[in-house]
Design an enzyme around this catalytic site. Structure first.
Site, PDB file in Angstrom:
ATOM      1  N   THR A 131       4.176   1.747   6.260  1.00 18.02           N
ATOM      2  CA  THR A 131       3.117   2.471   6.690  1.00 18.02           C
ATOM      3  C   THR A 131       3.123   3.068   8.208  1.00 18.02           C
ATOM      4  O   THR A 131       3.734   2.115   8.854  1.00 18.02           O
ATOM      5  CB  THR A 131       1.745   1.945   6.211  1.00 18.02           C
ATOM      6  N   ASP A 132       2.306   3.973   8.343  1.00 15.34           N
ATOM      7  CA  ASP A 132       2.107   4.237   9.877  1.00 15.34           C
ATOM      8  C   ASP A 132       1.299   3.406  10.659  1.00 15.34           C
ATOM      9  O   ASP A 132       1.460   3.204  11.809  1.00 15.34           O
ATOM     10  CB  ASP A 132       1.653   5.707   9.935  1.00 15.34           C
ATOM     11  N   GLU A 133       0.652   2.584   9.823  1.00 16.13           N
ATOM     12  CA  GLU A 133      -0.202   1.514  10.448  1.00 16.13           C
ATOM     13  C   GLU A 133       0.410   0.378  11.155  1.00 16.13           C
ATOM     14  O   GLU A 133      -0.245  -0.456  11.914  1.00 16.13           O
ATOM     15  CB  GLU A 133      -1.435   1.108   9.221  1.00 16.13           C
ATOM     16  N   TYR A 156      -3.367  -6.479   7.271  1.00 19.75           N
ATOM     17  CA  TYR A 156      -2.696  -5.853   6.350  1.00 19.75           C
ATOM     18  C   TYR A 156      -1.485  -5.127   6.895  1.00 19.75           C
ATOM     19  O   TYR A 156      -0.234  -5.412   6.642  1.00 19.75           O
ATOM     20  CB  TYR A 156      -3.455  -4.599   5.551  1.00 19.75           C
ATOM     21  N   LYS A 160       2.820  -5.857   6.778  1.00 16.14           N
ATOM     22  CA  LYS A 160       3.957  -4.786   6.605  1.00 16.14           C
ATOM     23  C   LYS A 160       4.935  -4.597   7.711  1.00 16.14           C
ATOM     24  O   LYS A 160       6.069  -4.664   7.426  1.00 16.14           O
ATOM     25  CB  LYS A 160       3.109  -3.400   6.098  1.00 16.14           C
TER      26      LYS A 160
HETATM   27  P1  NAD Z   1      -2.281   0.082  -4.722  1.00 16.92           P
HETATM   28  O1  NAD Z   1      -2.862  -1.065  -4.134  1.00 16.92           O
HETATM   29  O2  NAD Z   1      -2.809   1.272  -5.295  1.00 16.92           O
HETATM   30  O3  NAD Z   1      -0.981  -0.414  -5.717  1.00 16.92           O
HETATM   31  C1  NAD Z   1      -0.169  -1.792  -5.565  1.00 16.92           C
HETATM   32  C2  NAD Z   1       0.427  -2.334  -6.816  1.00 16.92           C
HETATM   33  O4  NAD Z   1       1.271  -3.313  -6.617  1.00 16.92           O
HETATM   34  C3  NAD Z   1      -0.345  -2.861  -7.724  1.00 16.92           C
HETATM   35  O5  NAD Z   1      -0.111  -1.837  -8.866  1.00 16.92           O
HETATM   36  C4  NAD Z   1      -0.457  -4.030  -7.965  1.00 16.92           C
HETATM   37  O6  NAD Z   1      -0.759  -4.441  -9.254  1.00 16.92           O
HETATM   38  C5  NAD Z   1       0.876  -4.226  -7.284  1.00 16.92           C
HETATM   39  N1  NAD Z   1       1.254  -5.686  -6.925  1.00 16.92           N
HETATM   40  C6  NAD Z   1       0.453  -6.351  -5.974  1.00 16.92           C
HETATM   41  N2  NAD Z   1       0.924  -7.371  -5.879  1.00 16.92           N
HETATM   42  C7  NAD Z   1       2.042  -7.651  -6.574  1.00 16.92           C
HETATM   43  C8  NAD Z   1       3.312  -8.683  -6.462  1.00 16.92           C
HETATM   44  N3  NAD Z   1       3.050  -9.649  -5.843  1.00 16.92           N
HETATM   45  N4  NAD Z   1       4.128  -8.409  -7.241  1.00 16.92           N
HETATM   46  C9  NAD Z   1       4.379  -7.190  -8.080  1.00 16.92           C
HETATM   47  N5  NAD Z   1       3.427  -6.389  -8.129  1.00 16.92           N
HETATM   48  C10 NAD Z   1       2.290  -6.465  -7.286  1.00 16.92           C
HETATM   49  O7  NAD Z   1      -1.250   0.720  -3.352  1.00 16.92           O
HETATM   50  P2  NAD Z   1      -0.787   2.030  -3.120  1.00 16.92           P
HETATM   51  O8  NAD Z   1      -1.777   2.588  -2.179  1.00 16.92           O
HETATM   52  O9  NAD Z   1      -0.269   2.649  -4.007  1.00 16.92           O
HETATM   53  O10 NAD Z   1       0.227   1.534  -1.840  1.00 16.92           O
HETATM   54  C11 NAD Z   1       1.677   1.463  -2.361  1.00 16.92           C
HETATM   55  C12 NAD Z   1       2.341   1.176  -1.193  1.00 16.92           C
HETATM   56  O11 NAD Z   1       2.381   2.287  -0.265  1.00 16.92           O
HETATM   57  C13 NAD Z   1       2.239  -0.228  -0.473  1.00 16.92           C
HETATM   58  O12 NAD Z   1       3.407  -0.735  -0.110  1.00 16.92           O
HETATM   59  C14 NAD Z   1       1.414   0.488   0.736  1.00 16.92           C
HETATM   60  O13 NAD Z   1       1.825  -0.294   1.898  1.00 16.92           O
HETATM   61  C15 NAD Z   1       2.209   1.887   1.255  1.00 16.92           C
HETATM   62  N6  NAD Z   1       1.531   2.798   1.563  1.00 16.92           N
HETATM   63  C16 NAD Z   1       0.208   3.267   1.260  1.00 16.92           C
HETATM   64  C17 NAD Z   1      -0.578   4.447   1.840  1.00 16.92           C
HETATM   65  C18 NAD Z   1      -1.899   4.572   1.216  1.00 16.92           C
HETATM   66  O14 NAD Z   1      -2.308   5.703   2.056  1.00 16.92           O
HETATM   67  N7  NAD Z   1      -2.375   4.350   0.112  1.00 16.92           N
HETATM   68  C19 NAD Z   1       0.088   4.861   2.990  1.00 16.92           C
HETATM   69  C20 NAD Z   1       1.389   4.591   3.382  1.00 16.92           C
HETATM   70  C21 NAD Z   1       1.993   3.375   2.888  1.00 16.92           C
HETATM   71  P1  TYD Z   2      -9.054   3.609   4.030  1.00 15.92           P
HETATM   72  O1  TYD Z   2      -9.350   4.391   3.013  1.00 15.92           O
HETATM   73  O2  TYD Z   2      -9.434   1.967   4.112  1.00 15.92           O
HETATM   74  O3  TYD Z   2      -7.448   3.641   4.762  1.00 15.92           O
HETATM   75  P2  TYD Z   2      -6.971   2.848   6.111  1.00 15.92           P
HETATM   76  O4  TYD Z   2      -7.948   2.161   6.778  1.00 15.92           O
HETATM   77  O5  TYD Z   2      -5.632   2.324   5.649  1.00 15.92           O
HETATM   78  O6  TYD Z   2      -6.675   4.203   7.188  1.00 15.92           O
HETATM   79  O7  TYD Z   2      -9.931   3.861   5.549  1.00 15.92           O
HETATM   80  C1  TYD Z   2      -9.786   5.347   5.753  1.00 15.92           C
HETATM   81  C2  TYD Z   2     -10.784   5.444   7.051  1.00 15.92           C
HETATM   82  O8  TYD Z   2     -11.849   5.649   6.506  1.00 15.92           O
HETATM   83  C3  TYD Z   2     -10.862   4.454   7.799  1.00 15.92           C
HETATM   84  O9  TYD Z   2     -10.798   4.779   9.436  1.00 15.92           O
HETATM   85  C4  TYD Z   2     -11.727   3.512   7.501  1.00 15.92           C
HETATM   86  C5  TYD Z   2     -12.879   4.491   7.112  1.00 15.92           C
HETATM   87  N1  TYD Z   2     -13.873   4.011   6.149  1.00 15.92           N
HETATM   88  C6  TYD Z   2     -15.236   3.932   6.334  1.00 15.92           C
HETATM   89  O10 TYD Z   2     -15.597   4.775   7.119  1.00 15.92           O
HETATM   90  N2  TYD Z   2     -15.895   3.856   5.081  1.00 15.92           N
HETATM   91  C7  TYD Z   2     -15.449   2.974   4.250  1.00 15.92           C
HETATM   92  O11 TYD Z   2     -16.483   2.589   3.272  1.00 15.92           O
HETATM   93  C8  TYD Z   2     -14.051   2.953   3.875  1.00 15.92           C
HETATM   94  C9  TYD Z   2     -13.268   2.105   2.684  1.00 15.92           C
HETATM   95  C10 TYD Z   2     -13.222   3.416   5.031  1.00 15.92           C
END
Ligand code: NAD
Ligand code: TYD
Length: 345
Positions: A131-133, A156, A160
């Site tokens: 992630t960019d985070e 988090y 990562k």
């Molecule tokens: P999500 O929370 O929707 O899904 C996570 C999945 O991992 C779930 O299906 C969960 O059951 C599974 N999981 C959790 N713990 C596990 C374990 N110990 N063993 C096996 N499976 C397990 O997450 P997402 O938003 O789809 O993100 C997927 C990946 O992409 C993550 O690694 C996250 O860090 C990365 N990512 C997410 C975003 C975003 O905006 N959502 C952006 C950049 C990177």
């Molecule tokens: P989020 O979807 O949790 O993603 P991330 O923290 O990984 O960027 O949040 C996106 C942005 O929205 C972040 O700046 C936090 C804000 N946010 C709120 O203002 N209210 C909320 O209830 C949530 C969940 C997020």
């Protein structure tokens, strides 16, 4: 260099938001490929996201934990895995603030366990979905490049970033061919309604208050999940082991602008917005320089944010049954813990 050919892919965390979108995309675009999905099915994982795929004969679901190294190695060996894409994670910043231990266990120890298994199995190309985070927060100007220092601010992002460093170490020490991708905030279908966009859609539909943290001027660079998944396919096939690739959607937007757009799309009043206590350590701005992925992989985000947001709102309107089912008791308990201390300011 000829692209890496993916025949047997181990996807971890494929029942979650991005993983399930990726599994569907890869089965569609690579008709020769087979996918094994290893997922623990935490609150965020839902096998219904992939309903029907088992009938294709090219998809297998295995319920299990990425911290179980024996299981990971067995799957790699018996399924002749040539590519692993690690999505499995605890993915929500607010939950990591309430309790960080599951994040370190899955995101860091889980990644290390998979790296160890890949090293033993040999010949497994390892894509770490990061992630960019991990880069921390930006001021008003500038963008993250792959050279930006890792400076995570939440449990988090720290878990990562630790995984990213382990990927580097397993590449250098054991020769595991690891490619890291660092993408910005995803949105689209099947996102669990704890993240900003689906949370706000569902609250607005119910006429509930929309909790915006702090002044709402925090900036994220939003990318549609299908664009991210297409980028991951490119990284898996064309990425160079040892390299990291940033991916973003070129759609920097403040939270309050998104929330107002959602209200407008749903015909709801802006008086539903409620500014609440800020998230501790809240990163102010993320912005991605995807130049390297564009030049070296051919990455191009296609969906513009306005269209993507409109389609996403329509998806949640059309899939009420899905989001009502995933918003279980556990989810309600989490909401109580996360939002009860955040009175309107
Ligand atoms: P999500 O929370 O929707 O899904 C996570 C999945 O991992 C779930 O299906 C969960 O059951 C599974 N999981 C959790 N713990 C596990 C374990 N110990 N063993 C096996 N499976 C397990 O997450 P997402 O938003 O789809 O993100 C997927 C990946 O992409 C993550 O690694 C996250 O860090 C990365 N990512 C997410 C975003 C975003 O905006 N959502 C952006 C950049 C990177
Ligand atoms: P989020 O979807 O949790 O993603 P991330 O923290 O990984 O960027 O949040 C996106 C942005 O929205 C972040 O700046 C936090 C804000 N946010 C709120 O203002 N209210 C909320 O209830 C949530 C969940 C997020």
């Amino acid at each position: 260099m000829a692209p890496h050919e993916m025949k047997n892919i181990l996807v971890t965390g494929g029942a979650g938001f991005i993983g399930s979108n990726f599994v569907r995309l890869v089965l569609e675009r690579r008709p020769e490929a087979r996918v094994v999905n290893l997922d623990l099915l935490t609150y965020a994982g839902n096998p219904e996201n992939l309903a029907g795929l088992e009938n294709t004969g090219r998809y297998e679901f295995v319920r299990g934990d990425i911290c179980d190294g024996g299981l990971a190695l067995e799957l790699m060996q018996t399924r002749k895995i040539d590519t692993l894409i690690n999505f499995a994670a605890e993915s929500h910043v607010d939950r990591s603030i309430l309790s960080g231990s599951d994040f370190v266990r899955t995101n860091t120890l889980g990644a290390q366990t998979l790296l160890e298994a890949a090293s033993k199995a040999g010949q497994v190309r390892f894509v770490q979905v990061s992630t960019d985070e991990v880069y921390g927060s930006l001021g008003e100007r500038g963008r993250f490049t792959e050279e930006s220092p890792l400076a995570p601010n939440s449990p988090y992002s720290a878990s990562k970033a630790a995984a990213d460093l382990l990927c580097r170490a397993y590449g250098r020490t054991f020769g595991v061919p690891v490619i890291i991708t660092r993408c910005s905030n995803n949105y689209g279908p099947f996102q669990f309604p704890e993240k900003l966009i689906p949370l706000m859609i569902i609250k607005a539909l119910g006429g509930e208050k929309l909790p915006v943290y702090g002044d709402g001027m925090h900036v994220r660079d939003w990318i549609h999940v299908e664009d991210h998944c297409a980028g991951l396919l490119l990284a898996a096939e064309r990425g160079i082991p040892g390299e990291a690739y940033n991916m973003g959607g070129e759609a920097e937007t403040t939270n309050v602008v998104i929330v107002k757009s959602i209200l407008k799309l749903l015909g709801k009043p802006e008086t539903l917005i409620s500014y609440v206590k800020d998230r501790p350590g809240h990163d102010r701005r993320y912005a991605i320089d995807s130049g390297k992925a564009k030049r070296e992989l051919g990455f191009v985000p296609i969906k513009d944010f306005e269209t993507g947001l409109r389609e996403t709102v329509q998806w949640y309107l059309a899939n009420e049954r899905w989001w009502r089912r995933v918003m279980s008791r556990e989810y309600m308990d989490y909401c109580e813990r996360n939002y009860s201390g955040r009175l309107e300011r």
